[in-house]
Design a protein around this motif. Structure first.
Motif, PDB file in Angstrom:
ATOM      1  N   TYR A  29       0.625  -0.891  -0.246  1.00 26.48           N
ATOM      2  CA  TYR A  29       0.037   0.009  -0.084  1.00 26.48           C
ATOM      3  C   TYR A  29       0.845   1.117  -0.134  1.00 26.48           C
ATOM      4  O   TYR A  29       1.836   1.059   0.675  1.00 26.48           O
ATOM      5  N   ASP A  30       0.874   2.141  -0.870  1.00 25.82           N
ATOM      6  CA  ASP A  30       0.906   3.175  -1.013  1.00 25.82           C
ATOM      7  C   ASP A  30       2.634   3.461  -0.799  1.00 25.82           C
ATOM      8  O   ASP A  30       3.322   3.811  -0.398  1.00 25.82           O
ATOM      9  N   ARG A  31       3.199   2.177  -1.643  1.00 28.03           N
ATOM     10  CA  ARG A  31       4.287   1.789  -1.581  1.00 28.03           C
ATOM     11  C   ARG A  31       5.083   2.124  -3.020  1.00 28.03           C
ATOM     12  O   ARG A  31       6.569   1.122  -3.219  1.00 28.03           O
ATOM     13  N   SER A  32       4.796   1.805  -3.852  1.00 28.77           N
ATOM     14  CA  SER A  32       4.896   2.222  -5.397  1.00 28.77           C
ATOM     15  C   SER A  32       5.187   3.130  -6.496  1.00 28.77           C
ATOM     16  O   SER A  32       5.286   4.854  -5.075  1.00 28.77           O
ATOM     17  N   ASP A  33       5.671   3.067  -7.825  1.00 26.90           N
ATOM     18  CA  ASP A  33       6.103   4.339  -7.793  1.00 26.90           C
ATOM     19  C   ASP A  33       5.164   5.549  -8.264  1.00 26.90           C
ATOM     20  O   ASP A  33       5.080   6.558  -8.728  1.00 26.90           O
ATOM     21  N   VAL A  34       3.695   5.356  -7.971  1.00 26.45           N
ATOM     22  CA  VAL A  34       2.666   5.900  -8.231  1.00 26.45           C
ATOM     23  C   VAL A  34       2.161   6.470  -6.546  1.00 26.45           C
ATOM     24  O   VAL A  34       2.235   6.225  -5.597  1.00 26.45           O
ATOM     25  N   GLU A  35       2.163   7.991  -7.204  1.00 28.60           N
ATOM     26  CA  GLU A  35       2.104   9.376  -5.617  1.00 28.60           C
ATOM     27  C   GLU A  35       0.626   9.438  -6.339  1.00 28.60           C
ATOM     28  O   GLU A  35       0.289  10.023  -7.091  1.00 28.60           O
ATOM     29  N   PHE A  36      -0.162   9.439  -4.993  1.00 28.77           N
ATOM     30  CA  PHE A  36      -1.087   9.532  -5.120  1.00 28.77           C
ATOM     31  C   PHE A  36      -1.671  10.304  -2.963  1.00 28.77           C
ATOM     32  O   PHE A  36      -2.331  11.379  -2.861  1.00 28.77           O
ATOM     33  N   PHE A  37      -1.647   9.240  -2.283  1.00 28.76           N
ATOM     34  CA  PHE A  37      -1.761   9.445  -0.774  1.00 28.76           C
ATOM     35  C   PHE A  37      -1.247  10.485  -0.488  1.00 28.76           C
ATOM     36  O   PHE A  37      -1.608  10.557   0.592  1.00 28.76           O
ATOM     37  N   GLY A  38       0.072  10.341  -0.414  1.00 25.80           N
ATOM     38  CA  GLY A  38       0.960  10.774   0.391  1.00 25.80           C
ATOM     39  C   GLY A  38       1.023  12.809  -0.620  1.00 25.80           C
ATOM     40  O   GLY A  38       0.486  13.303   0.897  1.00 25.80           O
ATOM     41  N   PRO A  39       0.815  13.366  -1.237  1.00 26.86           N
ATOM     42  CA  PRO A  39       0.583  14.366  -1.274  1.00 26.86           C
ATOM     43  C   PRO A  39      -0.692  14.866  -0.391  1.00 26.86           C
ATOM     44  O   PRO A  39      -1.075  15.928  -0.357  1.00 26.86           O
ATOM     45  N   ILE A  40      -2.017  13.827  -0.679  1.00 26.26           N
ATOM     46  CA  ILE A  40      -2.783  14.219   0.013  1.00 26.26           C
ATOM     47  C   ILE A  40      -2.854  14.544   1.296  1.00 26.26           C
ATOM     48  O   ILE A  40      -3.914  15.302   2.030  1.00 26.26           O
ATOM     49  N   GLY A  41      -2.293  13.148   1.800  1.00 28.05           N
ATOM     50  CA  GLY A  41      -1.805  13.423   3.236  1.00 28.05           C
ATOM     51  C   GLY A  41      -1.488  15.134   3.714  1.00 28.05           C
ATOM     52  O   GLY A  41      -1.401  14.395   4.812  1.00 28.05           O
ATOM     53  N   ALA A  42      -0.302  15.294   3.203  1.00 24.97           N
ATOM     54  CA  ALA A  42       0.529  16.817   3.854  1.00 24.97           C
ATOM     55  C   ALA A  42      -0.640  17.450   3.533  1.00 24.97           C
ATOM     56  O   ALA A  42      -0.544  18.213   4.399  1.00 24.97           O
ATOM     57  N   ARG A  43      -1.041  17.266   2.124  1.00 27.71           N
ATOM     58  CA  ARG A  43      -2.041  18.621   1.710  1.00 27.71           C
ATOM     59  C   ARG A  43      -3.253  18.551   3.046  1.00 27.71           C
ATOM     60  O   ARG A  43      -4.351  19.527   3.627  1.00 27.71           O
ATOM     61  N   LEU A  44      -4.117  17.136   3.684  1.00 22.03           N
ATOM     62  CA  LEU A  44      -5.531  17.083   4.669  1.00 22.03           C
ATOM     63  C   LEU A  44      -4.418  17.393   5.858  1.00 22.03           C
ATOM     64  O   LEU A  44      -5.141  18.347   6.617  1.00 22.03           O
ATOM     65  N   VAL A  45      -3.121  17.673   6.764  1.00 22.31           N
ATOM     66  CA  VAL A  45      -2.261  18.077   8.106  1.00 22.31           C
ATOM     67  C   VAL A  45      -2.766  19.788   8.009  1.00 22.31           C
ATOM     68  O   VAL A  45      -2.726  20.276   8.129  1.00 22.31           O
ATOM     69  N   ALA A  46      -2.274  20.677   5.799  1.00 23.19           N
ATOM     70  CA  ALA A  46      -2.168  21.465   6.214  1.00 23.19           C
ATOM     71  C   ALA A  46      -3.543  22.242   6.487  1.00 23.19           C
ATOM     72  O   ALA A  46      -4.112  23.457   6.832  1.00 23.19           O
ATOM     73  N   HIS A  47      -4.837  21.560   5.860  1.00 24.02           N
ATOM     74  CA  HIS A  47      -5.765  22.251   5.864  1.00 24.02           C
ATOM     75  C   HIS A  47      -6.708  21.853   7.724  1.00 24.02           C
ATOM     76  O   HIS A  47      -6.787  22.454   8.198  1.00 24.02           O
ATOM     77  N   ALA A  48      -5.809  20.887   8.268  1.00 23.15           N
ATOM     78  CA  ALA A  48      -5.984  20.436   9.959  1.00 23.15           C
ATOM     79  C   ALA A  48      -5.151  21.940  10.291  1.00 23.15           C
ATOM     80  O   ALA A  48      -5.514  22.369  11.772  1.00 23.15           O
ATOM     81  N   GLU A  49      -4.270  22.432   9.728  1.00 22.82           N
ATOM     82  CA  GLU A  49      -3.805  23.602  10.417  1.00 22.82           C
ATOM     83  C   GLU A  49      -3.236  22.934  12.066  1.00 22.82           C
ATOM     84  O   GLU A  49      -3.226  23.210  12.729  1.00 22.82           O
ATOM     85  N   VAL A  50      -2.375  21.579  11.818  1.00 21.30           N
ATOM     86  CA  VAL A  50      -1.863  21.037  13.068  1.00 21.30           C
ATOM     87  C   VAL A  50      -0.740  21.995  13.773  1.00 21.30           C
ATOM     88  O   VAL A  50       0.155  22.888  12.487  1.00 21.30           O
ATOM     89  N   THR A  51      -0.679  22.007  15.088  1.00 24.77           N
ATOM     90  CA  THR A  51       0.520  22.977  14.817  1.00 24.77           C
ATOM     91  C   THR A  51       1.621  22.521  16.327  1.00 24.77           C
ATOM     92  O   THR A  51       1.220  21.892  16.468  1.00 24.77           O
ATOM     93  N   PRO A  52       2.789  23.185  16.424  1.00 21.23           N
ATOM     94  CA  PRO A  52       3.791  22.128  17.518  1.00 21.23           C
ATOM     95  C   PRO A  52       2.906  21.804  18.818  1.00 21.23           C
ATOM     96  O   PRO A  52       2.175  22.577  18.912  1.00 21.23           O
ATOM     97  N   GLY A  53       3.303  20.650  19.058  1.00 19.57           N
ATOM     98  CA  GLY A  53       1.965  19.885  20.567  1.00 19.57           C
ATOM     99  C   GLY A  53       0.666  19.766  20.505  1.00 19.57           C
ATOM    100  O   GLY A  53       0.754  19.396  21.496  1.00 19.57           O
ATOM    101  N   ASP A  54       0.273  19.527  19.884  1.00 15.72           N
ATOM    102  CA  ASP A  54      -0.885  19.148  18.961  1.00 15.72           C
ATOM    103  C   ASP A  54      -1.114  17.630  19.265  1.00 15.72           C
ATOM    104  O   ASP A  54       0.137  17.111  19.274  1.00 15.72           O
ATOM    105  N   ALA A  55      -2.454  17.650  19.907  1.00 13.94           N
ATOM    106  CA  ALA A  55      -2.392  16.231  19.968  1.00 13.94           C
ATOM    107  C   ALA A  55      -3.560  15.855  18.963  1.00 13.94           C
ATOM    108  O   ALA A  55      -4.270  16.497  18.987  1.00 13.94           O
ATOM    109  N   VAL A  56      -2.861  14.719  18.448  1.00 16.81           N
ATOM    110  CA  VAL A  56      -4.117  13.941  17.086  1.00 16.81           C
ATOM    111  C   VAL A  56      -3.765  13.000  17.106  1.00 16.81           C
ATOM    112  O   VAL A  56      -3.405  12.322  17.262  1.00 16.81           O
ATOM    113  N   LEU A  57      -5.166  12.533  16.307  1.00 17.07           N
ATOM    114  CA  LEU A  57      -5.612  11.359  15.975  1.00 17.07           C
ATOM    115  C   LEU A  57      -6.109  10.920  14.777  1.00 17.07           C
ATOM    116  O   LEU A  57      -6.889  12.238  13.802  1.00 17.07           O
ATOM    117  N   ASP A  58      -5.300  10.224  14.264  1.00 18.90           N
ATOM    118  CA  ASP A  58      -5.587   9.564  12.780  1.00 18.90           C
ATOM    119  C   ASP A  58      -6.255   8.557  12.827  1.00 18.90           C
ATOM    120  O   ASP A  58      -5.773   7.468  12.828  1.00 18.90           O
TER     121      ASP A  58
END
Ligand SMILES: C[S@@+](CC[C@H](N)C(=O)[O-])C[C@H]1O[C@@H](n2cnc3c(N)ncnc32)[C@H](O)[C@@H]1O
Length: 288
Positions: A29-58
């Protein structure tokens, strides 16, 4: 097709089936040369405005496409807890966190619909391409609201199928046609809109107590070295459950269709680049 990716789960129980499939998928899962989940994950963290010290449930952490960017965002003073019904996914995340020396990461096998934590345990709840698979979304939103501290944020991503001008899944009509023929009752992909679309999701979020709720679509780009590697990728995530419903005879024709359409619709000629819309749902629990 790679023989390791073939074979059917034996039970018909939907949750057990999902667990078996994702256990099977975890190594690839998500380990091939195909990019999809990674950039979406990073974008989601930006949307969530996660900040230092936060407690996050994924929720539905998989191999950590959201969890690892979140771990960097919270830093050593924060904490990220991944939950997933697949033990293999959880073990992979724990091993990677150990290898990377990320002590702020924990992960455990747990149902995502009603995570078993005390109320107000988290500053942020994320769910990358996972929560749309849960039944009874209004109840799920209520459960997440209880788990968030006042001022906490919920951020979810989900695949979107578009009905105009024609349905597409992962940017292709050929995959949408397969879904239309085989998806019924499987709960694999939201052939209609994820979370019922903005029309449904926003009132459901407000009814659960969230404010400042938004549901927006943004384009993501699936990139692959070739049509063949794109096709192989479709067996490495939830779409595998769809493939398992397709007869051998139909499979050859469907594969040829997908490869041809991927090449024809690619935004580049030297590799496959397919635009596909992703829905991001973001909402806040008001301050007390
Ligand atoms: C498409 S993957 C997404 C993984 C990761 N968040 C990402 O963005 O790559 C969906 C994940 O949700 C998990 N999942 C599916 N149903 C679940 C449930 N009811 N409870 C917890 N996890 C679930 C699967 O095991 C899988 O790891």
């Amino acid at each position: 097709m790679d023989d390791r990716l073939m074979g059917r789960p034996e039970t018909t129980d939907a949750r057990r089936e999902a667990q078996l499939v994702f256990d099977q998928l975890a190594p690839e899962y998500d380990r091939s040369d195909v990019e999809f989940f990674g950039p979406i994950g990073a974008r989601l963290v930006a949307h969530a405005e996660v900040t230092p010290g936060d407690a996050v449930l994924d929720v539905g952490c998989g191999r950590g496409a959201v969890l690892f960017p979140a771990a960097h965002a919270v830093g050593e003073g924060g904490k990220v807890t991944g939950i997933d019904l697949s033990r293999a996914m959880v073990e992979s995340v724990l091993a990677e966190a150990r290898d990377k020396g990320l002590q702020q990461v924990n992960a455990m096998v747990m149902e995502g619909a009603e995570p078993a934590f005390p109320p107000e345990s988290f500053d942020v709840i994320t769910g990358g391409m996972s929560v749309h698979m849960l039944a009874d979304i209004p109840r799920v939103f209520q459960a997440y609201h209880r788990l968030l501290r006042p001022g906490g944020r919920l951020a979810l991503s989900a695949p979107v199928t578009v009905d105009d001008p024609a349905p597409e899944v992962f940017g292709l009509r050929s995959i949408a046609r397969l879904c239309a023929a085989h998806n019924a009752g499987s709960g694999i992909y939201p052939y209609a809109e994820a979370f019922g679309g903005a029309r449904q999701a926003l009132p459901d979020l407000r009814a659960a107590g969230f404010t400042e709720a938004t549901a927006r679509e943004e384009p993501a780009f699936i990139t692959a070295d070739s049509p063949e590697s794109f096709l192989l990728w479709t067996w490495t995530h939830g779409m595998r459950r769809l493939w398992e419903r397709v007869s051998d005879r139909e499979r050859a024709a469907a594969e040829a269709d997908i490869k041809a359409e991927a090449r024809a619709r690619s935004k580049r000629t030297d590799r496959i680049v397919l635009p596909t819309p992703v829905m991001y749902v973001v909402a806040s629990r008001p301050d007390a």
